[in-house]
Design a protein around this motif. Structure first.
Motif, short mmCIF file in Angstrom:
data_model
loop_
_atom_site.label_atom_id
_atom_site.label_comp_id
_atom_site.label_asym_id
_atom_site.label_seq_id
_atom_site.Cartn_x
_atom_site.Cartn_y
_atom_site.Cartn_z
N LEU A 1 12.16 97.00 12.27
CA LEU A 1 12.35 97.43 14.43
C LEU A 1 10.53 96.79 13.93
N ARG A 2 9.52 97.43 13.84
CA ARG A 2 8.24 96.90 13.81
C ARG A 2 7.98 95.17 13.73
N ARG A 3 8.76 94.61 13.28
CA ARG A 3 8.93 93.46 13.02
C ARG A 3 9.17 92.90 14.50
N PRO B 1 24.43 94.74 16.03
CA PRO B 1 25.66 94.49 17.38
C PRO B 1 25.85 95.64 17.45
N ASP B 2 26.07 96.25 16.62
CA ASP B 2 26.56 97.79 16.42
C ASP B 2 26.36 99.14 16.69
N SER B 3 24.87 98.49 16.83
CA SER B 3 23.68 99.88 16.51
C SER B 3 23.46 100.86 18.54
N GLN B 4 23.22 101.40 18.60
CA GLN B 4 22.55 102.19 19.75
C GLN B 4 20.82 102.45 20.27
N ILE B 5 20.57 102.00 21.13
CA ILE B 5 19.43 102.32 21.24
C ILE B 5 19.21 103.44 22.56
N ALA C 1 11.09 96.97 27.39
CA ALA C 1 12.40 97.59 27.12
C ALA C 1 13.61 96.17 27.12
N PRO C 2 13.42 96.05 28.31
CA PRO C 2 14.71 94.52 28.27
C PRO C 2 14.46 93.15 26.51
N VAL C 3 13.54 92.74 26.90
CA VAL C 3 13.63 92.26 25.51
C VAL C 3 14.07 92.51 24.41
N LEU C 4 12.76 93.54 24.31
CA LEU C 4 13.65 94.56 23.04
C LEU C 4 14.64 95.01 22.61
N PHE C 5 15.84 95.28 23.69
CA PHE C 5 17.67 95.75 23.22
C PHE C 5 17.73 94.42 23.35
N ASP C 6 17.45 93.24 23.36
CA ASP C 6 18.16 92.13 23.75
C ASP C 6 17.48 91.28 21.59
#
Length: 308
Positions: free
Chosen positions: A294-296, A127-131, A115-120
């Motif tokens: 997202l897959r990439r 940059p303006d999206s939400q997860i 999760a941390p790496v994927l968030f970054d």
């Protein structure tokens, strides 16, 4: 195709088919499609005639899909998605300006590891999206996919429904994790040592026995599981300072080595099968630009964690 008789073919029938498949209920399907229950019943009759199959049969309080309906569902899902993305929506996906949500299902293990790496990575691209992260497991991932409209799921799910595509990310191994300041274990660990100490167990379903116990029984041995938790972080905290060991994925154990009081990981003295980490997504989203990105990013995130 010009000779095909299109009379009686109605796109709304395919929408009704998917609603029936996803809800297993005429009344709920009617609510989803904003039509009356009688209108949905009429659509079901037309579908049965069109495909010459019952499609849905009542079993108790549910309308269970036939094999024909299951086969049709994945094709119809892909068709409706194509109509939506390629015909009705003309604007292509643009990650840098995207202000919507990324909905990702992760098992407890996958969330802790990636999760941390994927968030970054996602925030760098969009940059303006939400997860939004959702907890999934082998038993509930399909329901969460439907209810929460997930973009993707990461974890170990085994054989998945025909509605989904999978990509193998990597194969994970197991180690025994313990605090060697309180639990003295000689390496390599013997079966007798393994069976003589208390065990902590990571078990999302609360099951106390696993395949390890079956293999020990074949050798005339048994172990004592003294606590089970659904969370790897909880188990790791329990192990510290206590005479306990736990079988955990290798990456989970490695994630602890930066701690000054790192726990010790030891090769299990008994065979513990490896497991696959998979990326799962809807077949209908295979050509979707957002889903492709997202897959990439997920593949990049997992690769970077493994390479550390």
């Amino acid at each position: 195709m010009a000779d095909f008789n299109w009379k009686g073919i109605d796109l709304n029938l395919l929408i009704a088919l998917q609603a029936l498949y996803k809800t297993n209920s005429v009344s709920k399907a009617a609510e989803r499609c904003y039509v009356s229950q009688s209108a949905m019943s009429h659509s079901l009759q037309r579908l049965r005639k069109l495909f010459d199959d019952p499609l849905f049969e009542r079993v108790g309080s549910k309308m269970e899909a036939t094999e024909r309906a299951i086969e049709l569902s994945s094709t119809v899902d892909a068709l409706l998605n194509t109509i939506q993305s390629d015909v009705l929506l003309s604007k292509s996906f643009d990650a840098p300006t995207y202000k919507g949500n990324w909905k990702i299902g992760l098992t407890d293990y996958a969330e802790q590891m990636f999760a941390p790496v994927l968030f970054d990575l996602i925030k760098q691209s969009s940059p303006d999206s939400q997860i939004a992260l959702f907890n999934v497991n082998r038993g509930n991932y399909q329901r969460v996919f439907e209810d929460s409209k997930l973009d993707m799921a990461i974890g170990s799910f085994g054989e998945v429904s025909k509605l989904y595509r999978t990509k193998h990310l990597y194969t994970e191994q197991h180690v025994c994790l313990l605090d060697n300041s309180v639990l003295s274990i000689e390496e390599p660990m013997s079966l007798e040592q393994f069976a003589s100490v208390g065990h902590a167990l990571v078990s999302p379903a609360g099951v106390i026995k696993t395949g390890v116990d079956s293999r020990l029984a074949e050798l005339g041995l048994s172990r004592k599981v003294v606590i089970a938790s659904s969370n790897f972080l909880t188990v790791k905290r329990l192990i510290r300072g206590r005479e306990l060991l736990c079988i955990v994925p290798k990456l989970v154990a490695r994630n602890d080595t930066e701690d000054e009081e790192a726990l010790l990981s030891v090769k299990p003295p008994i065979d513990v099968p490896d497991f696959e980490i998979q990326l799962v997504y809807r077949k209908a989203k295979h050509l979707d630009d957002k889903n492709n990105l997202l897959r990439r990013l997920i593949i990049e995130a997992v690769s970077s964690v493994i390479a550390e």
